[in-house]
Design an enzyme around this catalytic site. Structure first.
Site, PDB file in Angstrom:
ATOM      1  N   GLU A   9     -19.223  11.587 -10.900  1.00 25.63           N
ATOM      2  CA  GLU A   9     -18.403  10.530 -10.309  1.00 25.63           C
ATOM      3  C   GLU A   9     -17.825  10.963  -8.969  1.00 25.63           C
ATOM      4  O   GLU A   9     -17.481  12.135  -8.784  1.00 25.63           O
ATOM      5  CB  GLU A   9     -17.245  10.196 -11.250  1.00 25.63           C
ATOM      6  CG  GLU A   9     -17.720   9.578 -12.538  1.00 25.63           C
ATOM      7  CD  GLU A   9     -16.580   9.289 -13.487  1.00 25.63           C
ATOM      8  OE1 GLU A   9     -15.400   9.386 -13.091  1.00 25.63           O
ATOM      9  OE2 GLU A   9     -16.871   8.963 -14.641  1.00 25.63           O
ATOM     10  N   ASN A  64      -3.134   9.159 -17.166  1.00 25.99           N
ATOM     11  CA  ASN A  64      -4.024   8.005 -17.251  1.00 25.99           C
ATOM     12  C   ASN A  64      -4.760   8.067 -18.596  1.00 25.99           C
ATOM     13  O   ASN A  64      -5.709   8.820 -18.733  1.00 25.99           O
ATOM     14  CB  ASN A  64      -5.024   8.145 -16.095  1.00 25.99           C
ATOM     15  CG  ASN A  64      -5.507   6.806 -15.629  1.00 25.99           C
ATOM     16  OD1 ASN A  64      -5.385   5.820 -16.345  1.00 25.99           O
ATOM     17  ND2 ASN A  64      -6.074   6.782 -14.438  1.00 25.99           N
ATOM     18  N   CYS A 101     -10.918  10.317 -14.722  1.00 25.23           N
ATOM     19  CA  CYS A 101     -12.074  11.059 -14.216  1.00 25.23           C
ATOM     20  C   CYS A 101     -13.033  11.389 -15.365  1.00 25.23           C
ATOM     21  O   CYS A 101     -12.630  11.959 -16.366  1.00 25.23           O
ATOM     22  CB  CYS A 101     -11.572  12.327 -13.544  1.00 25.23           C
ATOM     23  SG  CYS A 101     -12.881  13.401 -13.014  1.00 25.23           S
ATOM     24  N   CYS A 141      -9.410  21.210 -20.135  1.00 23.91           N
ATOM     25  CA  CYS A 141      -7.980  20.899 -20.017  1.00 23.91           C
ATOM     26  C   CYS A 141      -7.724  19.699 -20.935  1.00 23.91           C
ATOM     27  O   CYS A 141      -8.500  18.742 -20.942  1.00 23.91           O
ATOM     28  CB  CYS A 141      -7.613  20.551 -18.577  1.00 23.91           C
ATOM     29  SG  CYS A 141      -7.965  21.910 -17.462  1.00 23.91           S
ATOM     30  N   CYS A 146     -12.774  11.607  -3.262  1.00 25.26           N
ATOM     31  CA  CYS A 146     -12.646  12.666  -4.268  1.00 25.26           C
ATOM     32  C   CYS A 146     -14.051  13.019  -4.746  1.00 25.26           C
ATOM     33  O   CYS A 146     -14.762  12.155  -5.259  1.00 25.26           O
ATOM     34  CB  CYS A 146     -11.780  12.148  -5.421  1.00 25.26           C
ATOM     35  SG  CYS A 146     -11.633  13.330  -6.759  1.00 25.26           S
ATOM     36  N   CYS A 201     -17.653  20.221 -17.394  1.00 22.92           N
ATOM     37  CA  CYS A 201     -16.718  21.291 -17.017  1.00 22.92           C
ATOM     38  C   CYS A 201     -16.557  22.239 -18.201  1.00 22.92           C
ATOM     39  O   CYS A 201     -16.608  21.809 -19.347  1.00 22.92           O
ATOM     40  CB  CYS A 201     -15.367  20.686 -16.643  1.00 22.92           C
ATOM     41  SG  CYS A 201     -14.221  21.896 -15.964  1.00 22.92           S
ATOM     42  N   CYS A 207      -7.592  15.957 -19.837  1.00 23.38           N
ATOM     43  CA  CYS A 207      -8.625  15.517 -18.898  1.00 23.38           C
ATOM     44  C   CYS A 207      -9.862  15.024 -19.635  1.00 23.38           C
ATOM     45  O   CYS A 207     -10.398  15.721 -20.499  1.00 23.38           O
ATOM     46  CB  CYS A 207      -8.988  16.677 -17.976  1.00 23.38           C
ATOM     47  SG  CYS A 207     -10.459  16.364 -16.990  1.00 23.38           S
ATOM     48  N   GLY A 233     -15.312  18.965 -12.691  1.00 23.76           N
ATOM     49  CA  GLY A 233     -15.646  20.385 -12.570  1.00 23.76           C
ATOM     50  C   GLY A 233     -14.576  21.216 -11.898  1.00 23.76           C
ATOM     51  O   GLY A 233     -13.615  20.694 -11.325  1.00 23.76           O
TER      52      GLY A 233
END
Ligand code: SF4
Length: 400
Positions: free
Chosen positions: A134, A344, A387, A160, A149, A156, A163, A213
């Protein structure tokens, strides 16, 4: 300990610099396991986007061409944004045909493009091997400018907890062509070619390396891509307009600052090791104290170029006033600003975002201590905004 004994111990104990260098080599060796596929098309032509100036010159030399040919191509690719050799009119016709036989200048394919009511535009780009990432363009609501971005890895490793991308396993690193290509394709979408010169206004005016990532786990490719983007004779975006965000890969931070000199953002999100170990598991390897020491050493950080600390506001988890005060203590003496990010939520996420009041109280404590701490406005809420969410949805639809 006697002086002699201390000297003997010093002689066999590796210094911090040596330890950092060893750790850096280990990270780079591990990174190589996730290298991207070669940059050639199915019919064997080589991609020119993503080659350094030296690599481009070597390709031309292999064809018996002089270095100025590489300079010409660089201008067409990165200043004019041209992808068709036939339209590179300053190059003689027979040479253009020869180039087209051996090379391509291409972009990742836009598999999905969504534009939000607030004009945020999200791209799902697909590469030659079918992998997708993305890229998001976030326009400034008041002025004709905005941030792109970009992503550096497919998936990844870092998991986290807040995320969505962290729920996707690492598939591979992106190559320099794929990293630069995201920015170039986003500019195609707005028709912003040729590259605006010097300080002329740009619609796509800044880059944040903050997408999918961890860029410092794909350092070589990320660095090569950013050097291409910063080159004055091409896209020419200054290092002051580029911010690289890391979760805290301490051994690579110094190198990033020395070699690239871009702005640094750190995903902090917690002020104690106990909590950060849980929500940013990389903290178990590089705890807060080491991370803050690396920030203090970061070359080029100053009051004019402050380090940004990203802090996602998680209700009842990391948003107390005591934590805000602890954050002030951690930042003392650092040229820093804090971005407070309302969480989010995505389907299955374990957190809720902090209340507006609590976020405002948290911000007030930071502001009173002299740290600018804007509360980031949620953008693109009506599209798949977290994301990694667009990629997951696209894969789910493909499976169905
Ligand atoms: S926040 Fe960044 S480093 Fe952490 S899991 Fe998500 S993409 Fe990876």
């Amino acid at each position: 300990m006697s002086g002699r004994r201390r000297e003997e111990v010093n002689a066999i104990t590796p210094s911090i610099a040596e330890l950092t260098a060893a750790e850096r080599d280990r990270i780079l060796a591990k990174t190589a396991l996730f290298n991207p596929p070669p940059i050639t098309t199915a019919d064997g032509r080589r991609e020119l986007v993503g080659l350094s100036r030296e690599e481009l010159a070597a390709e031309m030399a292999a064809m018996g061409e002089k270095p100025f040919r590489a300079k010409q191509l660089w201008h067409w690719i990165y200043h004019q944004g041209e992808t068709d050799f036939a339209r590179m009119t300053s190059i003689a016709g027979p040479m253009r045909a020869k180039l087209a036989e051996r090379f391509v200048v291409s972009r990742p394919e836009a598999a999905t493009v969504q534009t939000s009511r607030d004009e945020t535009r999200k791209f799902l780009f697909r590469f030659r091997d079918g992998q997708q990432v993305e890229t998001v363009y976030i326009p400034d609501p008041e002025e004709d400018r905005g941030a792109v971005c970009i992503s550096t890895q497919v998936g990844c490793t870092l998991s986290c907890k807040f995320c969505h991308t962290g729920t996707q396993k690492l598939v591979r690193n992106l190559g320099a062509a794929e990293i630069v290509g995201q920015f170039m394709a986003a500019r195609d979408s707005y028709g912003e070619w040729p590259s605006p010169k010097d300080d002329k206004p740009r619609l796509l005016s800044t880059i944040v390396v903050m997408g999918m990532g961890e860029p410092l786990y794909n350092y070589e490719n990320t660095a090569q891509a950013l050097k291409i983007i910063m080159d004055h004779e091409g896209i020419g975006l200054s290092r002051r307009r580029i911010t690289l965000s890391t979760s805290g890969v301490v051994p690579m931070m110094d190198r990033c600052g020395e070699e690239l000199g871009v702005n640094l953002a750190v995903s902090l999100h917690a002020v104690t090791d106990e909590l950060r170990n849980e929500i940013v598991p990389l903290n178990r390897k590089y705890p807060i104290e080491e991370l803050m020491a690396a920030c203090r050493r970061y070359p080029g950080a100053s009051n004019a170029r402050r380090i940004t600390f990203e802090y996602v506001m998680l209700r009842g988890v990391n948003d107390s006033e005591a934590e805000a005060r602890e954050l002030v203590r951690l930042l003392r003496g650092l040229p820093a600003k804090v971005n407070l990010i309302p969480f989010n939520p995505w389907p299955g996420s374990p957190y809720q975002t902090s209340t507006h009041e609590q976020t405002a109280r948290f911000a007030a404590i930071l502001n009173e201590a002299g740290y600018s701490s804007p509360i980031r406005r949620p953008r693109g809420r009506d599209i798949l905004a977290a994301c990694g969410q667009l990629k997951t949805e696209s894969e789910r639809a493909t499976r169905a």
